[in-house]
Design a protein around this motif. Sequence first.
Motif, PDB file in Angstrom:
ATOM      1  N   TRP A 106       3.824   0.146   3.956  1.00  0.00           N
ATOM      2  CA  TRP A 106       4.856   0.269   2.932  1.00  0.00           C
ATOM      3  C   TRP A 106       4.780   1.643   2.255  1.00  0.00           C
ATOM      4  O   TRP A 106       4.518   1.755   1.048  1.00  0.00           O
ATOM      5  CB  TRP A 106       4.746  -0.847   1.902  1.00  0.00           C
ATOM      6  N   LEU A 163       6.652   5.562   1.986  1.00  0.00           N
ATOM      7  CA  LEU A 163       7.859   6.356   2.150  1.00  0.00           C
ATOM      8  C   LEU A 163       7.547   7.819   1.871  1.00  0.00           C
ATOM      9  O   LEU A 163       6.664   8.132   1.068  1.00  0.00           O
ATOM     10  CB  LEU A 163       8.927   5.876   1.166  1.00  0.00           C
ATOM     11  N   TYR A 206       9.617  11.503   0.857  1.00  0.00           N
ATOM     12  CA  TYR A 206      10.856  12.134   0.411  1.00  0.00           C
ATOM     13  C   TYR A 206      10.670  13.645   0.375  1.00  0.00           C
ATOM     14  O   TYR A 206       9.575  14.141   0.101  1.00  0.00           O
ATOM     15  CB  TYR A 206      11.224  11.675  -1.008  1.00  0.00           C
ATOM     16  N   PRO A 229      16.654  14.035  -4.268  1.00  0.00           N
ATOM     17  CA  PRO A 229      15.621  13.826  -3.248  1.00  0.00           C
ATOM     18  C   PRO A 229      16.198  13.137  -2.012  1.00  0.00           C
ATOM     19  O   PRO A 229      17.098  12.308  -2.126  1.00  0.00           O
ATOM     20  CB  PRO A 229      14.595  12.932  -3.955  1.00  0.00           C
ATOM     21  N   LEU A 234      15.373  10.913   1.543  1.00  0.00           N
ATOM     22  CA  LEU A 234      14.403  10.086   2.262  1.00  0.00           C
ATOM     23  C   LEU A 234      14.198  10.653   3.663  1.00  0.00           C
ATOM     24  O   LEU A 234      15.160  10.859   4.404  1.00  0.00           O
ATOM     25  CB  LEU A 234      14.930   8.650   2.362  1.00  0.00           C
ATOM     26  N   SER A 253      10.510   6.164   6.422  1.00  0.00           N
ATOM     27  CA  SER A 253      10.224   4.853   5.853  1.00  0.00           C
ATOM     28  C   SER A 253       9.174   4.154   6.701  1.00  0.00           C
ATOM     29  O   SER A 253       8.891   4.580   7.837  1.00  0.00           O
ATOM     30  CB  SER A 253      11.506   4.025   5.769  1.00  0.00           C
ATOM     31  N   TYR A 255       7.150  14.137  -1.587  1.00  0.00           N
ATOM     32  CA  TYR A 255       6.531  13.039  -2.321  1.00  0.00           C
ATOM     33  C   TYR A 255       6.331  11.838  -1.404  1.00  0.00           C
ATOM     34  O   TYR A 255       7.211  11.507  -0.602  1.00  0.00           O
ATOM     35  CB  TYR A 255       7.421  12.585  -3.486  1.00  0.00           C
ATOM     36  N   GLN A 291       5.600   7.608  -1.622  1.00  0.00           N
ATOM     37  CA  GLN A 291       5.847   6.491  -2.540  1.00  0.00           C
ATOM     38  C   GLN A 291       5.410   5.211  -1.854  1.00  0.00           C
ATOM     39  O   GLN A 291       5.692   4.999  -0.671  1.00  0.00           O
ATOM     40  CB  GLN A 291       7.324   6.388  -2.892  1.00  0.00           C
ATOM     41  N   ALA A 351       5.739   1.149  -1.528  1.00  0.00           N
ATOM     42  CA  ALA A 351       6.714   0.094  -1.775  1.00  0.00           C
ATOM     43  C   ALA A 351       6.075  -1.274  -1.528  1.00  0.00           C
ATOM     44  O   ALA A 351       6.765  -2.246  -1.210  1.00  0.00           O
ATOM     45  CB  ALA A 351       7.933   0.288  -0.872  1.00  0.00           C
ATOM     46  N   PHE A 372       5.014  -3.955  -7.149  1.00  0.00           N
ATOM     47  CA  PHE A 372       5.443  -3.384  -8.416  1.00  0.00           C
ATOM     48  C   PHE A 372       4.231  -3.151  -9.315  1.00  0.00           C
ATOM     49  O   PHE A 372       3.275  -3.927  -9.282  1.00  0.00           O
ATOM     50  CB  PHE A 372       6.420  -4.330  -9.119  1.00  0.00           C
ATOM     51  N   PRO A 373       4.247  -2.105 -10.153  1.00  0.00           N
ATOM     52  CA  PRO A 373       5.308  -1.094 -10.228  1.00  0.00           C
ATOM     53  C   PRO A 373       5.261  -0.133  -9.039  1.00  0.00           C
ATOM     54  O   PRO A 373       4.175   0.242  -8.583  1.00  0.00           O
ATOM     55  CB  PRO A 373       4.992  -0.366 -11.533  1.00  0.00           C
ATOM     56  N   LEU A 374       6.420   0.229  -8.534  1.00  0.00           N
ATOM     57  CA  LEU A 374       6.481   1.228  -7.478  1.00  0.00           C
ATOM     58  C   LEU A 374       5.900   2.536  -8.015  1.00  0.00           C
ATOM     59  O   LEU A 374       6.137   2.906  -9.169  1.00  0.00           O
ATOM     60  CB  LEU A 374       7.929   1.438  -7.045  1.00  0.00           C
ATOM     61  N   PHE A 423       4.588   6.781  -7.126  1.00  0.00           N
ATOM     62  CA  PHE A 423       4.750   7.980  -6.311  1.00  0.00           C
ATOM     63  C   PHE A 423       3.478   8.814  -6.336  1.00  0.00           C
ATOM     64  O   PHE A 423       2.712   8.778  -7.303  1.00  0.00           O
ATOM     65  CB  PHE A 423       5.881   8.854  -6.861  1.00  0.00           C
ATOM     66  N   GLY A 462       1.804  12.655  -6.518  1.00  0.00           N
ATOM     67  CA  GLY A 462       2.093  13.742  -7.438  1.00  0.00           C
ATOM     68  C   GLY A 462       2.930  14.863  -6.840  1.00  0.00           C
ATOM     69  O   GLY A 462       3.363  15.760  -7.574  1.00  0.00           O
TER      70      GLY A 462
END
Lengths: 106, 125
Positions: free
Chosen positions: A32, A34, A36, A44, A46, A49, A87, A89, A91, A94-96, A98, A100
């Motif tokens: 999970w 991603l 960007y 941004p 994508l 994935s 970046y 991220q 998925a 939660f919380p999603l 990112f 740095g």
Amino acid sequence: DIQMTQSPSSASAYVGDRVTISCRASQDIRSWLLWYQHKPGKAPDLLISSASRLQNGVPSRFSGSGYGTDFTLTISSLQPEDFATYYCQQASSFPLTFGGGTKVEI
Amino acid sequence: QLQLQESGPGLAKPSETLSLTCTVSGDSISSTSYSWGWIRQPPGKGLEWIGDMYYDGTTNGGSTNYNPSLKGRVAISVDTSKNHFSLRLSSVTAADTALYYCATWSRSIGSFDPWGRGALVSVSS
């Protein structure tokens, strides 16, 4: 919360170089993950994935790999339009969150 | 092609409520294929997920997910008549100064795509 740690925070490179960006999750996120691309003043985009699935229209010089906690984005031959901030991220939950960001610059 | 555009005041006063709207074009905000989200980036810092809303067409609107770090100050809502969704962030401080992005969460892919270009909101008296 799952912490996402990207390295390096910045990378100096030349056109044609191979660039590798790492992203580490503080716990297992399976695939999970991603990636960007972000250019100043623009939305941004994508790129990847599910850790390795290249999005339609994204050049094949971009690739993603990894599973669990360690992931990599590779640009096989850097092009002028690739200078941007990247970046990751998660998925998975939660919380999603990112990473740095990694700024790729000349 | 789905496109998003943020709008709203660029300035908010401390302790007041920040309000932004994201106008969606290219598809209906009632689509069950998406959730509608907000992400922000304070100056010189990374991206922070604010929350998202899935609109399911029921009388209560749908379901929401919010970042606990915002301690109940956030609300996301959908207006189907205007095909837009909104962010309200209450009791703002200077720490809420940021570039605010709206984005579509694709429920099939599990990713934010596309994003808007962002709206800068400064919190200052």
